[in-house]
Design an enzyme around this catalytic site. Structure first.
Site, PDB file in Angstrom:
ATOM      1  N   ASP A  28      -1.875  -1.051   7.668  1.00 61.18           N
ATOM      2  CA  ASP A  28      -1.962  -1.568   6.833  1.00 61.18           C
ATOM      3  C   ASP A  28      -2.362  -2.964   6.386  1.00 61.18           C
ATOM      4  OD1 ASP A  28       0.301  -0.017   7.185  1.00 61.18           O
ATOM      5  OD2 ASP A  28       1.814  -1.353   8.164  1.00 61.18           O
ATOM      6  N   LYS A  40      11.707  -1.678   9.966  1.00 59.08           N
ATOM      7  CA  LYS A  40      11.231  -1.338  11.108  1.00 59.08           C
ATOM      8  C   LYS A  40      10.451  -2.009  12.745  1.00 59.08           C
ATOM      9  CE  LYS A  40       9.166   0.096   8.514  1.00 59.08           C
ATOM     10  NZ  LYS A  40       9.316   0.703   7.055  1.00 59.08           N
ATOM     11  N   GLY A  54       8.452   2.064   3.847  1.00 60.03           N
ATOM     12  CA  GLY A  54       7.227   2.067   3.949  1.00 60.03           C
ATOM     13  C   GLY A  54       5.988   1.436   2.662  1.00 60.03           C
ATOM     14  N   ARG A 100       1.226  -1.142  -0.472  1.00 63.69           N
ATOM     15  CA  ARG A 100       0.456   0.653   0.113  1.00 63.69           C
ATOM     16  C   ARG A 100       0.838   1.331   0.121  1.00 63.69           C
ATOM     17  NH1 ARG A 100       2.779   2.207   3.564  1.00 63.69           N
ATOM     18  NH2 ARG A 100       1.789   1.939   5.783  1.00 63.69           N
ATOM     19  N   SER A 148       4.675  -1.098   2.599  1.00 59.86           N
ATOM     20  CA  SER A 148       3.715  -2.498   3.413  1.00 59.86           C
ATOM     21  C   SER A 148       4.721  -4.079   3.445  1.00 59.86           C
ATOM     22  CB  SER A 148       2.572  -2.112   3.440  1.00 59.86           C
ATOM     23  OG  SER A 148       1.730  -2.155   4.826  1.00 59.86           O
ATOM     24  N   SER A 149       5.638  -3.874   2.424  1.00 58.78           N
ATOM     25  CA  SER A 149       5.280  -5.349   2.171  1.00 58.78           C
ATOM     26  C   SER A 149       5.723  -6.230   3.418  1.00 58.78           C
ATOM     27  CB  SER A 149       7.453  -5.863   1.854  1.00 58.78           C
ATOM     28  OG  SER A 149       8.429  -5.034   2.502  1.00 58.78           O
ATOM     29  N   HIS A 159       1.106   8.164  11.562  1.00 56.61           N
ATOM     30  CA  HIS A 159       1.677   7.732  12.493  1.00 56.61           C
ATOM     31  C   HIS A 159       0.219   8.407  13.340  1.00 56.61           C
ATOM     32  CE1 HIS A 159       6.042   6.364  12.594  1.00 56.61           C
ATOM     33  NE2 HIS A 159       5.442   6.995  12.038  1.00 56.61           N
TER      34      HIS A 159
HETATM   35  P1  ADP Z   1       8.152  -2.403   5.435  1.00 57.39           P
HETATM   36  O1  ADP Z   1       8.146  -0.516   5.133  1.00 57.39           O
HETATM   37  O2  ADP Z   1       7.903  -3.217   3.589  1.00 57.39           O
HETATM   38  O3  ADP Z   1       6.691  -3.304   5.634  1.00 57.39           O
HETATM   39  P2  ADP Z   1       9.220  -3.485   6.987  1.00 57.39           P
HETATM   40  O4  ADP Z   1       9.800  -3.265   8.049  1.00 57.39           O
HETATM   41  O5  ADP Z   1       7.707  -3.529   7.965  1.00 57.39           O
HETATM   42  O6  ADP Z   1       9.631  -2.824   6.123  1.00 57.39           O
HETATM   43  O7  ADP Z   1       9.714  -5.301   6.904  1.00 57.39           O
HETATM   44  C1  ADP Z   1       9.897  -5.588   6.034  1.00 57.39           C
HETATM   45  C2  ADP Z   1      10.681  -7.388   6.115  1.00 57.39           C
HETATM   46  O8  ADP Z   1       9.508  -8.239   5.476  1.00 57.39           O
HETATM   47  C3  ADP Z   1      11.956  -7.436   5.589  1.00 57.39           C
HETATM   48  O9  ADP Z   1      13.215  -6.934   6.322  1.00 57.39           O
HETATM   49  C4  ADP Z   1      11.670  -9.283   4.935  1.00 57.39           C
HETATM   50  O10 ADP Z   1      11.920  -9.638   6.480  1.00 57.39           O
HETATM   51  C5  ADP Z   1       9.566  -9.400   4.936  1.00 57.39           C
HETATM   52  N1  ADP Z   1      10.022  -9.532   3.583  1.00 57.39           N
HETATM   53  C6  ADP Z   1       9.285  -8.588   2.931  1.00 57.39           C
HETATM   54  N2  ADP Z   1       8.750  -8.689   1.426  1.00 57.39           N
HETATM   55  C7  ADP Z   1       9.156  -9.950   1.581  1.00 57.39           C
HETATM   56  C8  ADP Z   1       9.316 -11.468   0.273  1.00 57.39           C
HETATM   57  N3  ADP Z   1       9.032 -10.608  -0.844  1.00 57.39           N
HETATM   58  N4  ADP Z   1       9.486 -12.648   0.644  1.00 57.39           N
HETATM   59  C9  ADP Z   1      10.041 -12.956   2.358  1.00 57.39           C
HETATM   60  N5  ADP Z   1      10.092 -12.164   3.107  1.00 57.39           N
HETATM   61  C10 ADP Z   1       9.621 -10.415   2.309  1.00 57.39           C
HETATM   62  P1  NG1 Z   2       4.996   1.003   7.504  1.00 53.84           P
HETATM   63  O1  NG1 Z   2       6.451   0.891   8.533  1.00 53.84           O
HETATM   64  O2  NG1 Z   2       5.090   1.288   6.264  1.00 53.84           O
HETATM   65  O3  NG1 Z   2       5.441  -0.639   7.510  1.00 53.84           O
HETATM   66  C1  NG1 Z   2       4.131   1.176  10.070  1.00 53.84           C
HETATM   67  C2  NG1 Z   2       2.368   0.196  10.581  1.00 53.84           C
HETATM   68  C3  NG1 Z   2       1.846   1.306  10.230  1.00 53.84           C
HETATM   69  C4  NG1 Z   2       1.355   3.032  10.649  1.00 53.84           C
HETATM   70  C5  NG1 Z   2       3.625   3.443   9.529  1.00 53.84           C
HETATM   71  C6  NG1 Z   2       3.525   4.948   9.888  1.00 53.84           C
HETATM   72  C7  NG1 Z   2       2.779  -1.931  11.163  1.00 53.84           C
HETATM   73  C8  NG1 Z   2       3.239  -3.016  10.075  1.00 53.84           C
HETATM   74  N1  NG1 Z   2       3.024  -0.980  10.317  1.00 53.84           N
HETATM   75  O4  NG1 Z   2       3.970   0.858   8.857  1.00 53.84           O
HETATM   76  O5  NG1 Z   2       0.500   0.606  11.356  1.00 53.84           O
HETATM   77  O6  NG1 Z   2       1.753   2.963  12.326  1.00 53.84           O
HETATM   78  O7  NG1 Z   2       4.200   2.753  10.116  1.00 53.84           O
HETATM   79  O8  NG1 Z   2       1.729   5.724   9.164  1.00 53.84           O
HETATM   80  O9  NG1 Z   2       3.516  -1.751  12.118  1.00 53.84           O
HETATM   81 MG    MG Z   3       6.280  -3.043   7.980  1.00 50.34          MG
END
Ligand code: ADP
Ligand code: NG1
Ligand code: MG
Length: 476
Positions: free
Chosen positions: A206, A250, A159, A54, A161-162, A61
């Protein structure tokens, strides 16, 4: 009703995740994934799930403070191929070789988070989802073994939301493989709780947009109970995502949870100063509701009741007539030592002002009396103000994000801001449709001029996006 946010009511009549046939483009990707699955497990998958990432247009936040946000689902997604198995194991493989295979007993799932610089291992996000789903699936439906192959193209740690796409996919497939049925909003709620096992105390935006997302419109996501309302964006507006080439996981630092804690403490301090039962206040929306005043009035309340200098834990405990130990027992402070300081005024000011910007953004988007061009300009202004606040008051930006926002503005954007939690990752910029190509080319040129880091490709660094559909199940 939980104080934490995301309960849903009347679920029996609610919309379920659709079971679809893939279009040609998706079919090609599913076939590649199915081949990987077959090469690992020697059988064909029974079904696939797709969960999108997304982009949050505005409302950063504030979900964990109880306030509405305005994201949209994007084209980039996590795809998972699944088959039940007779054993008791969950077996995981990933098309991307940087994510190593993993296997564990389904009755013995441990997410146990250790401190690593890069964040938790990828499969732990998946296990969070399975664990969250198993907690709500009735005994008679509980699955045995599951074979899984994952393939995602959401830039990780950026950021978009993977992480939640992966967690939500794990929840959805575990529920589906169990032949249990749950509505979208319930799945979103379960996924939000499940992801907290990774250690970050997110608010649920997310996972909500991952399930509720719709092609063609952004969505106002509200909480407690979680729900979504379509936000039709101006026809002439296009949102462009650009990557700062700085990544941030994160769960690898305490930055995110410190902000959640600061908001909780700010709410409790205001409640105490205004003679409200502070122990019952968890979120900044709770104290607004207990005082019965507007967001604008809350800004004045914060200005009067909180001071600029960072608070020490001792000062907070004293003000709340409690001790550091007791405060740690009932709040998110457990993971911080007594020398940690807290910027309560700055964080609360960001939250109340940002919540007001979300209302303004939605109101402007659907307003019929404003000329299209003016509408896009006003939305852009709100987005830029949001970034300034995240930089200054919330301190969750990054020099590469700030410089990318500046570049986007210089290339003709009408507004730009960091998206997601920040500390690195992506920005989202708003431009008018007639200027998109020109804008993307100019921004790419600027990025090339400043240098592309190893591991990044220019075409993945800047791309226009449009609202996409939320999670779905596929058979082929
Ligand atoms: P985001 O902002 O993308 O949500 P996060 O810091 O919350 O970032 O977490 C991302 C983590 O999700 C990655 O470090 C990895 O461990 C996992 N991840 C994301 N994409 C994949 C993928 N395609 N396959 C396996 N793990 C993934
Ligand atoms: P990211 O870091 O982009 O996945 C996080 C939080 C959201 C929201 C945003 C800031 C998780 C899974 N996601 O998103 O709920 O607080 O930061 O707006 O904790
Ligand atoms: Mg995340």
């Amino acid at each position: 009703m939980s104080r934490n946010g995301n309960e849903c009511r009347g679920v029996e009549l609610e919309e379920r995740v659709p079971i679809l046939q893939p279009d040609e483009k998706l079919l090609k990707r599913l076939n590649t994934l199915a081949n990987h699955f077959q090469s690992k497990y020697n059988i064909q998958p029974s079904f696939f799930v797709r969960v999108p990432g997304r982009v949050n247009l505005i409302g950063e936040h504030i979900d964990y403070c109880g306030y509405p946000v305005c994201p949209m689902a994007i084209e980039q997604d996590v795809l998972v191929a699944v088959a039940p198995s007779k054993g008791n194991d969950i077996r995981l493989t990933n098309v991307d070789p940087k994510y190593i295979d993993f296997q564990c007993n389904i009755e013995n799932i441990s997410v146990c988070i250790g401190d690593t610089n890069d964040g938790p291992d990828w499969y732990k996000y998946f296990l969070c989802g399975v664990k969250g789903a198993l907690e709500v699936i009735p005994e008679e439906y509980l699955p045995r073994g599951i074979l899984v192959a994952v393939w995602g193209n959401i830039p990780p740690n950026s950021g978009l939301s993977s992480s939640s796409a992966l967690v939500s996919a794990a929840v959805l497939l575990t529920v589906h493989v169990s032949q249990h049925q749950l509505p979208k909003r319930k799945l979103a709620t379960i996924s939000a709780s499940a992801e907290r096992y990774i250690g970050t105390q997110g608010g649920g935006m997310d996972q909500a947009i991952a399930f509720l997302g719709k092609a063609g419109s952004a969505m106002l996501i509200e909480f407690n109970p979680v729900r979504g309302t379509d936000v039709t964006l101006p026809e002439t507006a296009v949102f462009v995502i650009a990557h700062s080439q700085a990544c941030h996981n994160k769960a690898s630092t305490t930055d995110f949870n410190l902000r959640v804690a600061e908001c909780q403490l700010a709410a409790q301090m205001i409640a105490k100063k205004r003679n409200k039962p502070w122990e019952r206040v968890q979120r900044l929306i709770d104290v607004q509701e207990s005082l019965g005043v507007s967001l604008d009035e809350m800004v004045s309340v914060v200005t009067t009741e909180l001071h600029e200098e960072p608070y020490t834990m001792n000062e907070i405990s004293k003000n709340l007539d409690t001790t550091n130990e007791k405060l740690k027992e009932i709040s998110l402070l457990r993971s911080f030592n007594d020398s940690q300081t807290f910027k309560l005024k700055q964080r609360a000011l960001h939250v109340y002002n940002e919540a007001a910007r979300v209302i303004e953004f939605q109101r402007t988007s659907v307003e019929n009396t404003i000329m299209e061009e003016e509408k896009v300009r006003q939305l852009g202004k709100l987005m830029s103000n949001s970034h300034a606040s995240l930089y200054e008051l919330y301190e969750c930006s990054h020099p590469s994000l700030d410089s990318l926002v500046d570049k986007a503005m210089a290339c003709g954007a009408l507004g730009a801001r960091l998206t997601g939690a920040g500390w690195g990752g992506c920005i989202v910029a708003i431009v008018t449709k007639d200027k998109v190509t020109e804008f993307v080319d100019a921004l790419k040129e600027e990025i090339v001029r400043c240098g592309i880091k190893d591991g990044f490709k220019l075409d993945d660094l800047v791309f226009p996006t449009e609202p996409n559909q939320g999670a779905a199940i596929y058979t082929i």
